[in-house]
Motif scaffolding. Structure first.
Motif, short mmCIF file in Angstrom:
data_model
loop_
_atom_site.label_atom_id
_atom_site.label_comp_id
_atom_site.label_asym_id
_atom_site.label_seq_id
_atom_site.Cartn_x
_atom_site.Cartn_y
_atom_site.Cartn_z
N ALA A 190 36.74 -58.53 24.16
CA ALA A 190 36.74 -58.02 22.79
C ALA A 190 38.13 -57.53 22.39
CB ALA A 190 35.71 -56.90 22.65
N THR A 244 30.90 -52.21 21.64
CA THR A 244 32.27 -51.90 22.05
C THR A 244 33.07 -51.34 20.87
OG1 THR A 244 32.22 -53.71 23.66
CG2 THR A 244 34.39 -52.83 23.07
N ASP A 273 31.78 -53.62 17.69
CA ASP A 273 31.25 -54.99 17.67
C ASP A 273 29.76 -55.00 17.99
OD1 ASP A 273 30.95 -54.74 20.42
OD2 ASP A 273 32.55 -56.13 20.94
#
Length: 212
Positions: free
Chosen positions: A72, A172, A168
């Motif tokens: 990410a 995260t 996200d």
């Protein structure tokens, strides 16, 4: 001669009949109270599990969580425009909040929270500010909720450099902001705290790869 018949014994009085409506209301109240109690117990069980760090996952699931957190952050780096001068590398950070202070975890169960930072070197202050604006626009187009991070005040490290953050689909927390300690621009990816079966003494090194 007319005789007076003996007095007949009094008939037993019938017990009062409760209105049907009051019986129904009483049963309904009992059912509702039971449902409320069940819902409360379910809520407390869920809250307690969350307080403990969530359900216990497997070592493989935690490894996937670590790699997803790092990926990410790498995706955020790829979105930056202008591009930083340096090729940034993920640096692992420790977590002081994802710990078992009260001894909930059984033997063989560990918990950890993957956190990574990427230190960035932009050509100028203007380039960093442009990267913040560009990334915020990209996140907004993706349907994410973007939070503005106020710039540090005068005299603080990173003075005048605002940042942004989002979360996200995996939970995260991602941010482009000045570093807390140096004031230099960084990408920060913070995964959620996870409990897992420590089957092999699993850990992850500074590069985010699995290590035993």
């Amino acid at each position: 001669m007319q005789t007076t018949p003996p007095n007949s014994p009094p008939r037993p009085s019938n017990p009062p009949v409760k209105p049907i409506g009051s019986v129904s209301r009483g049963r309904l109240a009992a059912v509702l109270a039971a449902l409320v109690l069940i819902a409360l117990l379910a809520f407390l069980a869920h809250a307690w599990e969350s307080f403990e760090g969530g359900p216990v996952r497997s070592t493989a699931q935690f490894s996937e969580h670590v790699m997803a957190t790092r990926q990410a952050g790498e995706d955020v780096y790829d979105q930056l425009s202008p591009i930083p001068l340096n090729q940034a590398y993920a640096e692992k950070e420790g977590s002081s909040s994802c710990v078992d202070d009260l001894g909930f975890d059984d033997t063989g169960v560990s918990r950890d929270e993957p956190i990574y930072t990427w230190h960035l070197d932009f050509t100028s202050r203007r380039d960093y500010l442009a990267a913040v604006v560009h990334l915020k626009a990209d996140w907004t187009k993706e349907g994410r909720t973007v939070k503005d991070i106020p710039a540090p005040a005068a005299g603080e490290r990173g003075h005048g450099l605002p940042g942004i953050s989002t979360t996200d689909d995996n939970g995260t927390e991602l941010a482009l902001r000045p570093d807390y300690f140096t004031g230099e621009p960084v990408i920060r990816a913070e995964g959620t705290c996870m409990r897992y079966h420590d089957e092999y003494g699993y850990d992850y090194d500074e590069d985010g790869e699995a290590g035993w």
